[in-house]
Design an enzyme around this catalytic site. Structure first.
Site, PDB file in Angstrom:
ATOM      1  N   SER A  48      23.854 -79.431  41.888  1.00 14.47           N
ATOM      2  CA  SER A  48      22.452 -79.059  41.650  1.00 14.47           C
ATOM      3  C   SER A  48      21.905 -79.465  40.294  1.00 14.47           C
ATOM      4  O   SER A  48      20.688 -79.368  40.073  1.00 14.47           O
ATOM      5  CB  SER A  48      22.265 -77.552  41.841  1.00 14.47           C
ATOM      6  OG  SER A  48      22.243 -77.229  43.208  1.00 14.47           O
TER       7      SER A  48
ATOM      8  N   LYS B 118      19.056 -81.830  40.355  1.00 12.93           N
ATOM      9  CA  LYS B 118      17.668 -81.400  40.560  1.00 12.93           C
ATOM     10  C   LYS B 118      16.805 -81.675  39.323  1.00 12.93           C
ATOM     11  O   LYS B 118      15.600 -81.911  39.441  1.00 12.93           O
ATOM     12  CB  LYS B 118      17.642 -79.915  40.937  1.00 12.93           C
ATOM     13  CG  LYS B 118      18.254 -79.655  42.302  1.00 12.93           C
ATOM     14  CD  LYS B 118      18.491 -78.177  42.576  1.00 12.93           C
ATOM     15  CE  LYS B 118      19.119 -78.010  43.957  1.00 12.93           C
ATOM     16  NZ  LYS B 118      19.515 -76.623  44.241  1.00 12.93           N
TER      17      LYS B 118
ATOM     18  N   TYR C 289      19.054 -86.918  48.457  1.00  7.82           N
ATOM     19  CA  TYR C 289      19.500 -85.637  47.889  1.00  7.82           C
ATOM     20  C   TYR C 289      21.019 -85.526  47.945  1.00  7.82           C
ATOM     21  O   TYR C 289      21.673 -85.185  46.947  1.00  7.82           O
ATOM     22  CB  TYR C 289      18.834 -84.495  48.659  1.00  7.82           C
ATOM     23  CG  TYR C 289      19.310 -83.115  48.283  1.00  7.82           C
ATOM     24  CD1 TYR C 289      18.891 -82.507  47.098  1.00  7.82           C
ATOM     25  CD2 TYR C 289      20.166 -82.404  49.116  1.00  7.82           C
ATOM     26  CE1 TYR C 289      19.323 -81.231  46.758  1.00  7.82           C
ATOM     27  CE2 TYR C 289      20.600 -81.131  48.782  1.00  7.82           C
ATOM     28  CZ  TYR C 289      20.180 -80.552  47.613  1.00  7.82           C
ATOM     29  OH  TYR C 289      20.602 -79.283  47.269  1.00  7.82           O
TER      30      TYR C 289
ATOM     31  N   TYR D 188      19.739 -70.498  38.965  1.00  7.06           N
ATOM     32  CA  TYR D 188      19.601 -69.800  40.252  1.00  7.06           C
ATOM     33  C   TYR D 188      18.965 -68.426  40.023  1.00  7.06           C
ATOM     34  O   TYR D 188      18.059 -68.295  39.209  1.00  7.06           O
ATOM     35  CB  TYR D 188      20.962 -69.695  40.950  1.00  7.06           C
ATOM     36  CG  TYR D 188      21.625 -71.019  41.220  1.00  7.06           C
ATOM     37  CD1 TYR D 188      20.948 -72.063  41.848  1.00  7.06           C
ATOM     38  CD2 TYR D 188      22.949 -71.244  40.840  1.00  7.06           C
ATOM     39  CE1 TYR D 188      21.575 -73.278  42.105  1.00  7.06           C
ATOM     40  CE2 TYR D 188      23.583 -72.456  41.096  1.00  7.06           C
ATOM     41  CZ  TYR D 188      22.890 -73.467  41.726  1.00  7.06           C
ATOM     42  OH  TYR D 188      23.506 -74.656  41.976  1.00  7.06           O
TER      43      TYR D 188
ATOM     44  N   VAL E  60      27.049 -75.930  41.659  1.00  6.02           N
ATOM     45  CA  VAL E  60      28.150 -75.170  42.243  1.00  6.02           C
ATOM     46  C   VAL E  60      29.518 -75.809  42.003  1.00  6.02           C
ATOM     47  O   VAL E  60      30.545 -75.190  42.292  1.00  6.02           O
ATOM     48  CB  VAL E  60      27.942 -74.927  43.756  1.00  6.02           C
ATOM     49  CG1 VAL E  60      26.733 -74.041  44.005  1.00  6.02           C
ATOM     50  CG2 VAL E  60      27.843 -76.238  44.513  1.00  6.02           C
TER      51      VAL E  60
END
Length: 310
Positions: free
Chosen positions: A65, A68, A194, A244, A262
């Protein structure tokens, strides 16, 4: 206040490593298992390029992530804020990063922010290129440029695992198609991009370089590569949503923009001072590195890095 040195970073590693035993290593990433539980690597790069590093700083892992941040930066450069924020909002959420319900229930009928899986897939649809390969090569080249590592690559096995375990992300994409956020012709390409960017392999050093690039407001080797406003927008969203649904705790306890993944990676940005890269594969149930979180809190306290306290 403590002074940055390799010896100091080694002290942080030694102090924080034992906390990893409370977490677990995510099991769907190839080559990663519970034998990696106590690994911890920390790299700090100052604004003037001094590198301080210790622990498992040569441990290789996938961006997950943290990608992102890259997707958002590139979407902002390619299309601008108005188009980006038509597809996603700027709001934090206390729900999980892969939640479908918050996408369905949110009155704005779009992802809360670009740091959620749904928001990142939407951002992948805004990276220019006529094919997925062209888009991915642009992203990869951008990461190679800002990290200074021309050998950064995607791991094919990790990519295949992302695709295999991607049902929930496909659900998010198809739901966004039903809302008009993702055009049908963009859906598969956005998902594939992605998955690919999540599978790019790095070390704590590359994460620190990404953080340092942002700390310099988008400057690399004296060249302005990104609009400083877009960097500022990205940092603001990292601050409110990058960790998160623990982002609020990190804002209070650490006090500068961060983004986790993660795989146990975290990149941190102290504007005008340094970039921080951490890998601690043992994560908690929110998806954040346990030992890495302890290290971030210790670094912030010892070096007075928070934006909010004197």
């Amino acid at each position: 206040m403590k002074k940055l040195s390799n010896e100091y970073i080694q002290e942080i590693v030694k102090e924080c490593r034992p906390f990893a035993s409370a977490g677990s290593v995510i099991d769907h990433i190839p080559g990663k298992d519970q034998s990696h539980l106590t690994k911890l690597g920390i790299t700090v790069i100052s604004e003037d390029g001094e590198v301080y590093s210790a622990g498992d700083d040569d441990y290789i892992f996938s961006l997950q992530s943290i990608s992102k941040v890259i997707n958002l930066l590139m979407a902002l450069e390619d299309f601008g804020e108005e188009t980006v924020f038509q597809k996603v909002d700027k709001e934090p959420t206390d729900d999980f990063f892969n939640s479908i319900s918050n996408l369905e229930d949110y009155e704005q009928q779009k992802p809360y922010n670009p740091m959620l899986n749904s928001g990142a897939i939407a951002m992948a649809s805004l990276i220019k290129g006529t094919t997925v390969e062209e888009r991915f090569n642009r992203v990869l080249e951008f990461i190679r440029t800002i990290t200074g590592n021309k050998n950064v690559e995607m791991d094919e096995d990790v990519y295949k695992a992302e695709v295999k375990n991607g049902s929930r992300n496909r659900s998010l994409a198809y739901f966004m198609e039903s809302l008009g956020i993702l055009p049908h012709q963009e859906l598969e390409a956005a998902l594939d991009l992605y998955f690919r960017v999540n599978s790019i392999m790095v070390t704590s050093h590359e994460l620190a370089e990404i953080g340092c690039f942002l700390a310099r407001q988008g400057v690399k080797d004296g060249k302005q590569l990104n609009n400083p406003r877009h960097v500022g927008t990205t940092l603001a969203i990292m601050m409110t949503s990058g960790m998160y649904n623990e982002a609020g705790s990190y804002a209070v306890d650490v006090g500068f923009p961060m983004k986790s993944g993660v795989s146990g990676g975290v990149t941190g940005v102290v504007t005008g001072r340094m970039g921080i890269g951490i890998i601690g594969p043992a994560i908690n149930n929110r998806g954040n590195s346990i030992a890495g979180g302890k290290a971030l809190r210790k670094l912030s306290q010892d070096l007075n890095l928070t934006l909010f306290h004197n």
